[in-house]
Every structure is written in structure tokens, then in C-alpha cells.
Design an enzyme around this catalytic site. Structure first.
Site, PDB file in Angstrom:
ATOM      1  N   HIS A  58       0.729  -0.884  -0.099  1.00 13.88           N
ATOM      2  CA  HIS A  58       0.177  -0.060   0.066  1.00 13.88           C
ATOM      3  C   HIS A  58       0.543   1.720  -0.304  1.00 13.88           C
ATOM      4  O   HIS A  58       1.937   1.157   0.421  1.00 13.88           O
ATOM      5  CB  HIS A  58      -1.028   0.337   0.619  1.00 13.88           C
ATOM      6  CG  HIS A  58      -2.203  -1.008   0.886  1.00 13.88           C
ATOM      7  ND1 HIS A  58      -2.951  -1.476   1.751  1.00 13.88           N
ATOM      8  CD2 HIS A  58      -2.182  -1.526   0.511  1.00 13.88           C
ATOM      9  CE1 HIS A  58      -3.499  -1.698   1.735  1.00 13.88           C
ATOM     10  NE2 HIS A  58      -3.624  -2.930   0.827  1.00 13.88           N
ATOM     11  N   GLU A  60       1.204   3.612   1.693  1.00 12.71           N
ATOM     12  CA  GLU A  60       1.964   4.052   3.376  1.00 12.71           C
ATOM     13  C   GLU A  60       3.179   3.312   3.411  1.00 12.71           C
ATOM     14  O   GLU A  60       4.708   3.810   4.007  1.00 12.71           O
ATOM     15  CB  GLU A  60       1.229   3.741   4.121  1.00 12.71           C
ATOM     16  CG  GLU A  60      -0.105   4.537   5.127  1.00 12.71           C
ATOM     17  CD  GLU A  60      -1.208   4.225   3.877  1.00 12.71           C
ATOM     18  OE1 GLU A  60      -1.323   3.947   3.161  1.00 12.71           O
ATOM     19  OE2 GLU A  60      -2.399   3.729   4.672  1.00 12.71           O
ATOM     20  N   CYS A  92      -1.527  -1.256   7.228  1.00 13.75           N
ATOM     21  CA  CYS A  92      -0.492   0.105   7.260  1.00 13.75           C
ATOM     22  C   CYS A  92      -0.695   1.346   8.228  1.00 13.75           C
ATOM     23  O   CYS A  92       0.234   0.804   8.966  1.00 13.75           O
ATOM     24  CB  CYS A  92      -1.118   1.089   5.946  1.00 13.75           C
ATOM     25  SG  CYS A  92      -1.042   0.610   4.823  1.00 13.75           S
ATOM     26  N   ALA A 162     -17.172  14.761 -27.136  1.00 16.45           N
ATOM     27  CA  ALA A 162     -16.651  15.692 -28.488  1.00 16.45           C
ATOM     28  C   ALA A 162     -17.510  16.386 -28.728  1.00 16.45           C
ATOM     29  O   ALA A 162     -18.410  15.722 -30.219  1.00 16.45           O
ATOM     30  CB  ALA A 162     -14.891  15.792 -28.456  1.00 16.45           C
ATOM     31  N   ALA A 172     -22.631  17.203 -41.837  1.00 19.51           N
ATOM     32  CA  ALA A 172     -23.849  16.564 -42.252  1.00 19.51           C
ATOM     33  C   ALA A 172     -22.858  15.316 -43.078  1.00 19.51           C
ATOM     34  O   ALA A 172     -24.026  14.533 -43.256  1.00 19.51           O
ATOM     35  CB  ALA A 172     -24.301  17.692 -43.005  1.00 19.51           C
ATOM     36  N   ARG A 192      -7.377   7.263 -20.530  1.00 17.45           N
ATOM     37  CA  ARG A 192      -7.912   5.948 -21.640  1.00 17.45           C
ATOM     38  C   ARG A 192      -6.940   5.234 -20.497  1.00 17.45           C
ATOM     39  O   ARG A 192      -7.634   4.110 -19.461  1.00 17.45           O
ATOM     40  CB  ARG A 192      -7.622   6.019 -23.134  1.00 17.45           C
ATOM     41  CG  ARG A 192      -9.025   5.799 -23.171  1.00 17.45           C
ATOM     42  CD  ARG A 192      -8.851   5.361 -24.711  1.00 17.45           C
ATOM     43  NE  ARG A 192      -9.899   6.600 -25.358  1.00 17.45           N
ATOM     44  CZ  ARG A 192      -9.164   5.912 -27.494  1.00 17.45           C
ATOM     45  NH1 ARG A 192      -8.535   5.501 -27.280  1.00 17.45           N
ATOM     46  NH2 ARG A 192     -10.741   6.553 -27.516  1.00 17.45           N
ATOM     47  N   ASP A 208     -17.254   4.401 -37.972  1.00 20.23           N
ATOM     48  CA  ASP A 208     -16.043   5.226 -37.401  1.00 20.23           C
ATOM     49  C   ASP A 208     -14.553   4.496 -37.351  1.00 20.23           C
ATOM     50  O   ASP A 208     -14.164   5.408 -37.175  1.00 20.23           O
ATOM     51  CB  ASP A 208     -16.110   6.026 -35.954  1.00 20.23           C
ATOM     52  CG  ASP A 208     -16.753   7.004 -36.143  1.00 20.23           C
ATOM     53  OD1 ASP A 208     -17.618   7.499 -36.541  1.00 20.23           O
ATOM     54  OD2 ASP A 208     -17.435   7.411 -34.981  1.00 20.23           O
ATOM     55  N   GLU A 273     -18.099   5.901 -24.277  1.00 21.29           N
ATOM     56  CA  GLU A 273     -17.755   6.880 -24.812  1.00 21.29           C
ATOM     57  C   GLU A 273     -18.287   7.182 -26.372  1.00 21.29           C
ATOM     58  O   GLU A 273     -17.678   7.774 -27.454  1.00 21.29           O
ATOM     59  CB  GLU A 273     -16.315   6.319 -26.041  1.00 21.29           C
ATOM     60  CG  GLU A 273     -14.927   6.610 -25.144  1.00 21.29           C
ATOM     61  CD  GLU A 273     -13.936   6.769 -25.568  1.00 21.29           C
ATOM     62  OE1 GLU A 273     -13.601   7.846 -26.469  1.00 21.29           O
ATOM     63  OE2 GLU A 273     -12.755   7.053 -25.060  1.00 21.29           O
ATOM     64  N   GLY A 280     -27.755   7.662 -25.215  1.00 20.61           N
ATOM     65  CA  GLY A 280     -29.001   8.275 -24.929  1.00 20.61           C
ATOM     66  C   GLY A 280     -29.664   7.818 -24.216  1.00 20.61           C
ATOM     67  O   GLY A 280     -30.193   7.537 -22.941  1.00 20.61           O
TER      68      GLY A 280
HETATM   69  C1  AOF Z   1      -4.312   1.722   2.633  1.00 19.77           C
HETATM   70  N1  AOF Z   1      -3.373   1.986   2.046  1.00 19.77           N
HETATM   71  O1  AOF Z   1      -2.484   2.597  -0.501  1.00 19.77           O
HETATM   72  C2  AOF Z   1      -4.716   1.506   0.120  1.00 19.77           C
HETATM   73  C3  AOF Z   1      -6.350   0.901   0.859  1.00 19.77           C
HETATM   74  O2  AOF Z   1      -5.973  -6.433   0.298  1.00 19.77           O
HETATM   75  P1  AOF Z   1      -5.578  -5.472   0.700  1.00 19.77           P
HETATM   76  O3  AOF Z   1      -4.383  -5.992   1.533  1.00 19.77           O
HETATM   77  O4  AOF Z   1      -5.131  -4.784  -0.555  1.00 19.77           O
HETATM   78  O5  AOF Z   1      -7.071  -4.301   0.758  1.00 19.77           O
HETATM   79  C4  AOF Z   1      -7.000  -3.787  -0.090  1.00 19.77           C
HETATM   80  C5  AOF Z   1      -8.036  -2.724   0.806  1.00 19.77           C
HETATM   81  O6  AOF Z   1      -6.856  -1.782   1.671  1.00 19.77           O
HETATM   82  C6  AOF Z   1      -9.131  -1.751   0.245  1.00 19.77           C
HETATM   83  O7  AOF Z   1     -10.556  -2.475   0.171  1.00 19.77           O
HETATM   84  C7  AOF Z   1      -9.022   0.100   0.644  1.00 19.77           C
HETATM   85  O8  AOF Z   1      -9.540  -0.103   2.138  1.00 19.77           O
HETATM   86  C8  AOF Z   1      -7.952  -0.421   1.341  1.00 19.77           C
HETATM   87  N2  AOF Z   1      -6.741   0.130   0.883  1.00 19.77           N
HETATM   88  N3  AOF Z   1      -5.788   1.214   2.472  1.00 19.77           N
HETATM   89  O9  AOF Z   1      -3.968   2.190   4.154  1.00 19.77           O
HETATM   90  C9  AOF Z   1      -3.522   1.705   0.370  1.00 19.77           C
HETATM   91  N4  AOF Z   1      -5.052   0.898  -1.462  1.00 19.77           N
HETATM   92 ZN    ZN Z   2      -3.010  -0.362   3.947  1.00 21.02          ZN
END
Ligand code: AOF
Ligand code: ZN
Length: 349
Positions: A58, A60, A92, A162, A172, A192, A208, A273, A280
Site C-alpha cells: 500500500h 504508506e 498500514c 466531444a 452533415a 484512457r 468510425d 465514449e 442516450g
Molecule cells: C491503505 N493504503 O494504499 C490502500 C488501502 O487486499 P489489500 O490488503 O490490498 O487491501 C485492500 C483494502 O485496503 C481496500 O479495499 C481499501 O479499504 C484499503 N486500501 N489502504 O491503507 C492503500 N490502497
Molecule cells: Zn494499507
């Protein structure tokens, strides 16, 4: 004397975390794209991180590894509440405690019940914690689609088009290329690569022959490609460019918007897109969460409109959206609009 971070310092640092998160958008899916910054005790940046692809660390953890010993006594600034669970990776919250940070500022509460609770765990360990700084920008940015998915259980759907000042996407004679300038088109490609799917109707494929790939400024294919989705009961020519192997392609032989959404239910960030019939249908089904309208300062006076029948008979039934931002991109204007309220498809009136 130790440096004390002011609120303005934290806001500026959160802006850096939000920017870092942007580079993880798409790549982290189905996990949220989170950004994190570690400030050392003297207030300088010791580490910057963003969520790695699923199974990877993650945000952190990436920032803490970069900071090393400088994290001790320092401040963590994160766009999402630090997770509190053992998922594919460790919590984390515990990593921040182990690193010895003294303060944590996060923008948005984690709505995922499995991961929430990090703030309380940090506080219980004697760490100062605040939530909410930068939450508006963070939840409009890289977290937008993921937060929507958490709230509604459905992918976030953006309709992008666009058009000229008179709302036309083709002249046309049917010609439709280069309505907007190169800067606006570059922006579309940049976006994208961060999406999970790009959806078009069979009419657009026949008329297109779009490629629907994410390209780099030099024309080469981006590292990540969205799923290409074609909706409609008509056959598509075997020579269509979307049938090549640059990215996967799915042809859904239906006109039912709900069936399309159900099929894409595991995705988070979906872009419609065009063309006018498909747009619609999504508008009629109240399935558009956001509109990105690229408006070119040009008039055609004739030619196909950007959107066809949207189920509106009288002015009171107009599909209305709220302005979120207005940007100028080269000679063109990008209007970003969001649905007025409510969770969208399936809403109880
Ligand atoms: C954080 N820092 O950068 C993210 C978080 O399956 P895992 O362990 O990767 O956990 C996914 C869950 O952790 C995700 O659903 C969300 O609640 C949290 N994501 N948390 O502290 C991060 N990406
Ligand atoms: Zn985390």
C-alpha cells in the site's frame, strides 16, 4: 527546536499525496489509488508512495520504506485512512506505529468495513490523528470511482463526448474526426490508460472504426489498456480495429443498459465514449454518474448530435447535472459535470 507543521504545511503535503495517488489510478485497481507522504521531524519530505498493483504494498508502506529511519517522530499524510486489516498485505496502521511516526493526517475515511478502523488503532497507540484535510480534492481525484463502487456496489460511469457549440459530434457528411484540438485529444488518451473499460455502441464501430486504445504522445501503446466493450445487437465487421490484440474486446449483444452494467460489475471506472444512441440509453437509464463534455468553439449547423433519445419528452424531464469544474484545454473547453444526487441506477424515487 523541532519544526511544527502548520495546517498550510499539511494541506500542501496532502496536495503532493493526491498527485502521487493519481499515478496509481487504474494500476491499483480493484484497490483504491492512494497517495502517502512522510515528513521528517524537520518538516522535509522523507518519502512519497502510491498504492502498488494488487498484492503489492500500500501507499504508506512505499513511503515508509523510502523514509527509513527519518519516519521516526515524523508525520504521515495519506489520502485514505490507513488500513487496519490483514488483507493481501499487512495493516498500514501497524506499520506506521512500528515506524514510530508521531502524527497521521488522512483525507478520507475508509468506507470498506474490512479495512476501516486504522484511525482508532493509531490513536490508541498514542499517535495524533486527524481526518478530513483535503478530503474534497482527494475524493474527486484518484479515489472517486473506488468510493462510488464502495457506496453503490456498481462501477462509476463517465460519459465523455466531444461536440461543437451546437452539440454536434459529426458534420452533415458524417465526418467526425478532429472536432477538438490535439491537447484535448491527448488528455483523452492519458485518461484512457487509467480506466477499466471503454464502451461504445455498434453504430460507432461501424461508422468510425475506432481503435479505443490508450496511446502515448508518440503514438505507441500505453502500458495499461482498458477493456474495449462494444454494445449492440448488430454484427461488427471482422476487419474492425477493436478486434485486434492491442487490448481485450468484449461484444455485448444487448441494448439493455442494466445488462451492460451487470456484466461490468467487477470493474470500478468505466467510460462511455458514444455514439449518440448508447449515450442516450445510459442517460435515459439514469446510469451516468459524470459527464466530461469537450466543447469545441466551432459550429456545424447540421450533422449528428452528440446524444440521441434520452427518454426526455418535456423540459421538466431534462437530465440535469451539476457543474464540478470548467477547464480550458488549448482552444477547447472541458466541462466536468456530476449527477445531481442519489446513487444512480436503481435509485428509489
Ligand atoms: C491503505 N493504503 O494504499 C490502500 C488501502 O487486499 P489489500 O490488503 O490490498 O487491501 C485492500 C483494502 O485496503 C481496500 O479495499 C481499501 O479499504 C484499503 N486500501 N489502504 O491503507 C492503500 N490502497
Ligand atoms: Zn494499507
Amino acid at each position: 527546536m523541532a519544526h511544527t507543521n502548520s495546517r498550510a504545511d499539511i494541506e500542501a503535503t496532502m496536495a503532493i499525496a493526491i498527485e502521487a495517488a493519481e499515478s496509481a489510478r487504474g494500476f491499483s485497481t480493484p484497490n483504491p489509488a492512494v497517495g502517502a507522504v512522510i515528513l521528517a521531524t524537520d518538516g522535509t519530505i522523507a518519502g512519497v508512495g502510491m498504492t502498488q498493483p494488487p498484492g503489492g504494498p500500500h501507499a504508506e508502506i512505499v513511503a515508509l520504506r523510502q523514509a527509513g529511519a527519518a519516519a521516526r517522530g515524523g508525520t504521515a499524510v495519506v489520502t485514505l485512512e490507513p488500513c487496519n486489516h490483514q488483507g493481501r498485505t499487512g495493516p498500514c496502521s501497524q506499520a506506521l506505529i512500528d515506524a514510530g511516526v508521531s502524527t497521521v493526517h488522512y483525507a478520507v475515511d475508509d468506507p470498506n468495513p474490512a479495512a476501516a478502523g486504522g484511525a482508532a488503532t493509531l490513536q490508541a497507540a498514542g499517535i495524533r490523528v486527524t481526518g478530513g484535510i483535503g478530503s474534497e480534492a482527494a475524493s474527486r481525484g484518484a479515489l472517486r470511482a473506488w468510493l462510488h463502487k464502495q457506496r453503490t456496489g456498481r462501477p462509476h460511469i463517465t460519459w465523455k463526448y466531444a461536440a461543437t457549440l451546437d452539440g454536434r459530434s459529426a458534420a452533415a457528411d458524417g465526418t467526425s474526426q478532429w472536432i477538438t484540438g490535439p491537447a484535448a485529444r491527448g488528455r483523452v488518451h492519458e485518461d484512457r490508460a487509467k480506466l477499466d473499460a471503454v464502451v461504445v455502441g455498434t453504430g460507432t464501430v461501424v461508422a468510425d472504426d475506432p481503435w479505443l486504445t490508450a496511446r502515448m504522445p508518440d503514438g505507441s501503446l500505453a502500458a495499461r489498456q482498458p477493456l474495449r466493450v462494444v454494445v449492440g445487437t448488430r454484427d461488427i465487421p471482422a476487419s474492425s480495429r477493436i478486434l485486434d490484440d492491442a487490448a481485450p474486446t468484449l461484444h455485448l449483444r444487448t441494448r439493455d443498459v442494466h445488462e451492460v452494467i451487470d456484466t461490468l460489475t467487477d470493474l470500478t471506472d468505466v467510460l462511455i465514449e458514444g455514439g449518440p444512441t448508447l449515450a442516450g440509453a445510459f442517460l435515459a437509464a439514469d446510469a451516468v454518474d459524470r459527464i466530461q463534455a469537450f466543447v469545441a468553439p466551432a459550429i456545424l449547423g447540421a450533422g449528428a448530435a452528440a446524444v440521441g433519445d434520452a427518454g426526455v419528452q418535456t423540459i421538466a424531464e431534462a437530465r440535469r447535472f451539476s457543474r464540478e469544474s470548467v477547464e480550458t484545454i488549448g482552444p477547447d473547453i472541458l466541462l466536468s459535470l456530476i449527477r445531481d444526487s442519489g446513487p444512480g441506477v436503481g435509485r428509489q424515487e
